[in-house]
Scaffold this active site. Structure first.
Site, PDB file in Angstrom:
ATOM      1  N   ASP A  67       0.824  -1.199   0.000  1.00  0.00           N
ATOM      2  CA  ASP A  67       0.000   0.000   0.000  1.00  0.00           C
ATOM      3  C   ASP A  67       0.862   1.254   0.000  1.00  0.00           C
ATOM      4  O   ASP A  67       2.078   1.196   0.237  1.00  0.00           O
ATOM      5  CB  ASP A  67      -0.916   0.017   1.236  1.00  0.00           C
ATOM      6  N   TYR A 132       5.244  -9.621   7.348  1.00  0.00           N
ATOM      7  CA  TYR A 132       4.657  -8.296   7.538  1.00  0.00           C
ATOM      8  C   TYR A 132       4.986  -7.854   8.966  1.00  0.00           C
ATOM      9  O   TYR A 132       4.700  -8.588   9.929  1.00  0.00           O
ATOM     10  CB  TYR A 132       3.143  -8.336   7.376  1.00  0.00           C
TER      11      TYR A 132
END
Length: 243
Positions: A67, A132
């Protein structure tokens, strides 16, 4: 059909596949994936490769999207170049000179492997996992470090219950139907996840790490995620820790 197959074989023979690792500070980018009107990591890499190799265009394929504003270390990519000889070390040095300081390419090498079906090495399909990480601070505003404000989110004004967060994180590990953690992509209608893979994913690791001084890191390891799934994991764990 035969002509199509022959043409594809000739095109494949005329190119060579390379793979590399990319790292970047995502603050200036609208994510990894190319967008014609916004700066992206993919677009920046493609322009640098096309300039270095004097090709009209080079397509970079990344192991996953990120993102806007997301940072990465060691993200795998691949790209195909004309079959002319490109020394990987020289290519890496050249890209280092052409790319901006917030984007680096390393571990450039030829990717000549094929699978049992004869398909070339692919950054997406040959990926084995992604990590992540979310870095947080939980405590009074006066205790936070302003120099890390771009890289650590001030998640809560009081310390979090890390034991409760770890108990919840453990429940995320394994093969589960994670549809409850998937966001609706903008402009889409239910079902939110149209992928042929459905909404079942496997989480290999979900860890809550105490980094001291109110700083916490959330780590998740998995091969693939639903839309916004991992971000929602992080938000849910913070809610649990806040009580």
């Amino acid at each position: 059909m035969l002509l199509t197959a022959v043409g594809a074989a000739i095109a494949a023979a005329a190119t060579a596949r390379y793979r590399a690792r990319v790292s970047y500070d995502g603050g200036a980018y609208a994510g990894m994936q190319y967008q014609p009107t916004r700066p992206t990591v993919q677009g920046t890499l493609q322009r640098a490769l096309a300039r270095r190799c004097q090709m009209p265009a080079v397509r970079v394929v990344a192991a996953g999207r990120t993102d806007a504003g997301v940072h990465a270390r060691g993200q795998a990519v691949h790209f195909d170049l004309d079959s002319g000889t490109y020394d990987p070390a020289d290519l890496e040095r050249s890209l280092g000179a052409l790319l901006p300081p917030d984007l680096a390419v390393s571990h450039v090498e030829r990717a000549g492997e094929v699978d049992g079906a004869g398909r070339s090495w692919h950054a997406i399909f040959w990926a084995t996992g992604k990590r992540y990480s979310y870095r947080l601070y939980a405590g009074p505003p006066g205790g936070r470090d302003p120099t890390t404000r771009l890289y650590r989110h001030h998640a809560h004004s009081s310390p979090l219950d890390l034991d409760a967060m770890r108990t919840t994180a453990a429940a995320l590990v394994g093969e589960r139907d994670f549809r409850a953690f998937a966001n609706k992509p903008r402009g889409s209608a239910p079902p939110y996840e149209a992928s042929a893979l459905g909404t079942v994913r496997t989480v290999a690791e979900a860890a809550v790490v105490d980094e001291g001084g109110g700083c916490v890191r959330l780590d998740f390891v998995l091969k693939g995620a639903l839309y916004k799934m991992v971000r929602n994991f992080a938000g849910a764990l913070v809610d649990v820790g806040a009580g």
